[in-house]
Design an enzyme around this catalytic site. Structure first.
Site, PDB file in Angstrom:
ATOM      1  CB  CYS A   1      -0.723   0.410   0.930  1.00  0.00           C
ATOM      2  SG  CYS A   1      -1.798  -1.311   1.202  1.00  0.00           S
TER       3      CYS A   1
ATOM      4  CG  HIS B   1      -3.168   3.341   2.295  1.00  0.00           C
ATOM      5  ND1 HIS B   1      -3.589   2.888   0.883  1.00  0.00           N
ATOM      6  CD2 HIS B   1      -3.206   2.205   3.074  1.00  0.00           C
ATOM      7  CE1 HIS B   1      -3.977   1.359   1.561  1.00  0.00           C
ATOM      8  NE2 HIS B   1      -3.591   1.098   2.685  1.00  0.00           N
TER       9      HIS B   1
ATOM     10  CG  ASN C   1      -6.288  -0.270   1.696  1.00  0.00           C
ATOM     11  OD1 ASN C   1      -5.957  -0.124   0.167  1.00  0.00           O
ATOM     12  ND2 ASN C   1      -6.152  -0.777   2.750  1.00  0.00           N
TER      13      ASN C   1
END
Length: 320
Positions: A113, A246, A276
């Protein structure tokens, strides 16, 4: 001296939208349960025939077009991903082939990520070092290929997508460039997030994470990283126009930005609509802010990626 700046951004999301109510039919969950824990309402899920390379190429093509660049101008392609099923050729090589980019350096990068922030820093260093003049940087992941759709602790979190940026060389004294990166990891906690294979001949293993460990690490460790990135860029957090972390979890985003002290900054909350999206989340969220005209061109924006490893990377950039 040579510096670098982002001159364009673009993103791609699959057309299929999966709502919390849709998930409640598939697994023991509810809209209220998901929103209260991670803040997500919807996410985009790619069809079986839409690959990581397809999404990356779509975002990349739009970013190159928005930059007003020709394919021949691109001399470096970096793709950040942790979900490429086929190992060779690299996703970067496939993007170059799709866009008919001749002769560029191509490679993939896996920092999960945090991947886009690592890739952007790599492109910045290549430009500053004279190895590149115009780089194409892509963050892309298809997490839906690796989810246990009966595990409500993980399947409700993720979406699929891609974000891309074109980075070019500029005079280092010019404002609005890419600032120094602050990156690192806590590998001793790396087992908190895993995505691997069951064996040489086995099927892909599914995503697993210890959410409590990740949450505690994020809300206690990342704000100092963000402040250091601002300091290295010569800017106070209060001067930031926007903060794009993020898009892991709305509670993490709000805790980190509150600790940072960037009270006047616009905080990206794309996680609500996109979930996400791993390496895609930072460029995807920033691309949407730019597309909607919510951040002035040249204004300072803090980017903060973090994820498996436990890895992190932060830098201040000028909004394209």
């Amino acid at each position: 001296m040579t510096g670098s700046r982002i001159v364009s951004l673009a993103h791609h999301q699959p057309t299929r939208v999966l709502t919390n109510d849709d998930l409640a039919v598939m697994v023991d969950t509810s809209d209220e349960w998901i929103r209260s824990r991670v803040g997500i309402a919807t996410r985009h899920i790619a069809d079986a025939d839409e690959s990581v390379a397809d999404m990356a190429a779509s975002a990349a093509a739009k970013a190159v077009a928005r930059a007003g660049a020709d394919a021949a101008d691109i001399d470096l392609v970096i793709v950040a991903t942790c979900t490429a099923v086929d190992r060779m050729p690299s996703i970067a090589a496939r993007v170059a082939r799709h866009l008919e980019i001749p002769g560029a350096g191509v490679f993939d990068l896996n920092a999960a990520c945090a991947g886009f922030s690592y890739a952007l820093a790599s492109a910045d260093l290549a430009v500053r070092g004279g190895s590149s003049r115009t780089a194409l940087v892509v963050g892309v992941d298809k997490m839906s290929d690796f989810l246990d759709w009966q595990d409500r602790s993980s399947c409700v979190i993720f979406g699929d997508g891609a974000g891309a940026a074109v980075v070019t060389a500029v005079d280092a004294a010019r404002p609005g460039g890419i600032g120094p990166v602050v990156w690192g990891s806590q590998p001793q906690r790396g087992s908190a997030i895993t995505l691997g294979t069951t064996g040489p001949a086995g099927p892909p293993a599914l995503f697993r994470q210890d959410g409590h460990v990740v949450y505690r690490w994020a809300v206690t460790s990342l704000a100092p990283v963000a402040r250091e990135a601002c300091e290295r860029a010569g800017i106070a957090p209060s001067e930031l126009a926007a903060v794009v972390t993020h898009q892991a979890n709305l509670r993490i985003i709000e805790a980190v930005t509150r600790q940072l002290g960037a009270a006047g900054a616009l905080v990206a909350r794309d996680v609500v609509d996109s979930g996400n999206t791993s390496a895609a989340s930072v460029p995807l969220a920033l691309s949407k802010l730019v597309e909607r005209g919510e951040v002035p061109s040249g204004a300072p924006v803090l980017l903060l990626g973090f994820g498996a490893g436990l890895s992190y990377a932060a830098q201040v950039v000028g909004c394209p």
